[in-house]
Design a protein around this motif. Structure first.
Motif, PDB file in Angstrom:
ATOM      1  N   VAL A 113      94.457   5.066  19.072  1.00  0.00           N
ATOM      2  CA  VAL A 113      93.719   6.096  18.396  1.00  0.00           C
ATOM      3  C   VAL A 113      93.055   5.733  16.952  1.00  0.00           C
ATOM      4  O   VAL A 113      92.074   5.852  16.842  1.00  0.00           O
ATOM      5  CB  VAL A 113      94.711   7.173  18.188  1.00  0.00           C
ATOM      6  N   PRO A 114      94.022   5.214  16.159  1.00  0.00           N
ATOM      7  CA  PRO A 114      93.266   5.142  14.995  1.00  0.00           C
ATOM      8  C   PRO A 114      92.444   3.698  14.599  1.00  0.00           C
ATOM      9  O   PRO A 114      91.565   3.452  13.882  1.00  0.00           O
ATOM     10  CB  PRO A 114      94.380   4.887  13.990  1.00  0.00           C
ATOM     11  N   CYS A 165      90.132   2.877  17.110  1.00  0.00           N
ATOM     12  CA  CYS A 165      88.660   3.521  17.748  1.00  0.00           C
ATOM     13  C   CYS A 165      87.842   3.633  16.716  1.00  0.00           C
ATOM     14  O   CYS A 165      87.963   4.858  16.270  1.00  0.00           O
ATOM     15  CB  CYS A 165      89.046   4.558  18.777  1.00  0.00           C
ATOM     16  N   ASP A 172      86.097   7.225  17.751  1.00  0.00           N
ATOM     17  CA  ASP A 172      86.954   8.506  17.732  1.00  0.00           C
ATOM     18  C   ASP A 172      86.918   9.091  19.177  1.00  0.00           C
ATOM     19  O   ASP A 172      86.708  10.269  19.041  1.00  0.00           O
ATOM     20  CB  ASP A 172      86.744   9.349  16.490  1.00  0.00           C
TER      21      ASP A 172
END
Length: 114
Positions: A47-48, A50, A53
Protein backbone atom coordinates in the motif's frame (compact mmCIF):
# COMPACT_ATOMS: atom_id res chain seq x y z
CA UNK A 1 -9.02 -10.14 4.05
CA UNK A 2 -7.05 -9.11 1.01
CA UNK A 3 -5.80 -6.06 -0.78
CA UNK A 4 -7.29 -4.91 -4.06
CA UNK A 5 -5.82 -2.91 -6.96
CA UNK A 6 -8.32 -0.32 -8.17
CA UNK A 7 -9.00 2.03 -11.08
CA UNK A 8 -6.09 4.43 -10.70
CA UNK A 9 -3.61 1.68 -11.63
CA UNK A 10 -5.06 1.59 -15.15
CA UNK A 11 -2.61 3.14 -17.63
CA UNK A 12 -0.04 3.71 -14.85
CA UNK A 13 1.16 0.25 -13.83
CA UNK A 14 3.80 1.34 -11.35
CA UNK A 15 5.44 -1.78 -9.95
CA UNK A 16 6.96 -0.50 -6.72
CA UNK A 17 4.31 -2.57 -4.92
CA UNK A 18 5.38 -5.76 -6.67
CA UNK A 19 8.96 -5.38 -5.54
CA UNK A 20 8.02 -5.49 -1.85
CA UNK A 21 5.37 -8.24 -1.97
CA UNK A 22 6.59 -11.19 0.11
CA UNK A 23 4.29 -13.72 -1.58
CA UNK A 24 4.40 -12.64 -5.25
CA UNK A 25 0.64 -12.26 -5.57
CA UNK A 26 0.66 -9.57 -8.30
CA UNK A 27 -0.39 -10.34 -11.86
CA UNK A 28 0.23 -8.16 -14.89
CA UNK A 29 -2.17 -7.10 -17.58
CA UNK A 30 -1.50 -4.92 -20.58
CA UNK A 31 -2.33 -1.72 -18.68
CA UNK A 32 -2.98 -2.68 -15.04
CA UNK A 33 -1.79 -4.88 -12.19
CA UNK A 34 -4.03 -7.00 -9.98
CA UNK A 35 -3.61 -8.91 -6.72
CA UNK A 36 -4.74 -12.51 -6.44
CA UNK A 37 -7.10 -12.39 -3.44
CA UNK A 38 -6.47 -16.02 -2.52
CA UNK A 39 -2.69 -15.50 -2.43
CA UNK A 40 -2.55 -12.13 -0.64
CA UNK A 41 -1.59 -12.54 3.02
CA UNK A 42 -2.99 -9.13 3.99
CA UNK A 43 0.37 -7.77 5.09
CA UNK A 44 -0.21 -4.35 3.52
CA UNK A 45 3.42 -3.63 2.61
CA UNK A 46 2.35 -2.84 -0.96
CA UNK A 47 0.00 0.00 0.00
CA UNK A 48 2.54 2.71 0.92
CA UNK A 49 4.73 1.73 -2.05
CA UNK A 50 2.04 2.45 -4.68
CA UNK A 51 2.72 5.90 -6.23
CA UNK A 52 -0.81 5.90 -7.64
CA UNK A 53 -2.54 5.17 -4.31
CA UNK A 54 -4.48 2.46 -6.13
CA UNK A 55 -4.28 -0.35 -3.54
CA UNK A 56 -6.82 -0.70 -0.76
CA UNK A 57 -7.84 -3.27 1.83
CA UNK A 58 -11.05 -5.02 0.85
CA UNK A 59 -12.51 -3.56 4.07
CA UNK A 60 -12.18 -0.02 2.66
CA UNK A 61 -14.95 1.53 0.54
CA UNK A 62 -12.61 2.12 -2.45
CA UNK A 63 -12.19 -1.65 -2.80
CA UNK A 64 -15.68 -2.30 -4.10
CA UNK A 65 -17.00 -5.75 -4.97
CA UNK A 66 -16.43 -4.80 -8.63
CA UNK A 67 -12.69 -4.24 -8.12
CA UNK A 68 -12.37 -7.37 -6.00
CA UNK A 69 -13.93 -9.36 -8.86
CA UNK A 70 -11.63 -7.66 -11.42
CA UNK A 71 -8.62 -8.67 -9.32
CA UNK A 72 -9.86 -12.25 -8.91
CA UNK A 73 -10.76 -12.70 -12.58
CA UNK A 74 -7.58 -11.33 -14.11
CA UNK A 75 -5.20 -12.86 -11.54
CA UNK A 76 -6.34 -16.21 -12.92
CA UNK A 77 -5.69 -15.10 -16.53
CA UNK A 78 -2.63 -12.86 -16.47
CA UNK A 79 1.04 -13.78 -15.85
CA UNK A 80 2.54 -13.48 -12.40
CA UNK A 81 4.86 -10.51 -11.90
CA UNK A 82 7.58 -10.84 -9.28
CA UNK A 83 9.84 -7.85 -9.83
CA UNK A 84 9.93 -4.17 -10.61
CA UNK A 85 9.52 -2.95 -14.19
CA UNK A 86 9.26 0.54 -15.64
CA UNK A 87 5.76 2.05 -15.49
CA UNK A 88 3.77 2.72 -18.64
CA UNK A 89 5.12 5.64 -20.72
CA UNK A 90 2.46 8.19 -19.67
CA UNK A 91 2.03 6.91 -16.11
CA UNK A 92 2.68 10.24 -14.42
CA UNK A 93 0.08 12.00 -16.60
CA UNK A 94 -2.45 9.20 -16.07
CA UNK A 95 -1.95 9.09 -12.29
CA UNK A 96 -5.08 10.56 -10.70
CA UNK A 97 -7.11 10.90 -13.89
CA UNK A 98 -10.73 10.00 -13.20
CA UNK A 99 -12.88 7.72 -15.37
CA UNK A 100 -10.31 5.14 -16.43
CA UNK A 101 -12.39 2.04 -15.54
CA UNK A 102 -13.66 1.60 -19.09
CA UNK A 103 -10.07 1.69 -20.38
CA UNK A 104 -9.02 -1.51 -18.59
CA UNK A 105 -7.56 -3.89 -21.14
CA UNK A 106 -8.44 -7.57 -20.61
CA UNK A 107 -5.22 -8.58 -22.37
CA UNK A 108 -2.28 -10.00 -20.45
CA UNK A 109 1.03 -8.16 -20.41
CA UNK A 110 3.11 -8.79 -23.48
CA UNK A 111 6.78 -9.58 -23.40
CA UNK A 112 8.99 -6.53 -23.90
CA UNK A 113 10.67 -6.63 -27.27
CA UNK A 114 14.26 -5.42 -27.15
Amino acid sequence: MTFVVTENCIKCKFTDCVEVCPVDCFYEGENMLVIHPDECIDCGVCVPECPADAIFSDAEPQATAHWLEVNRKYADLWPNLTGKKPPLPNADAENGRQGKANELSPLPASEDVA
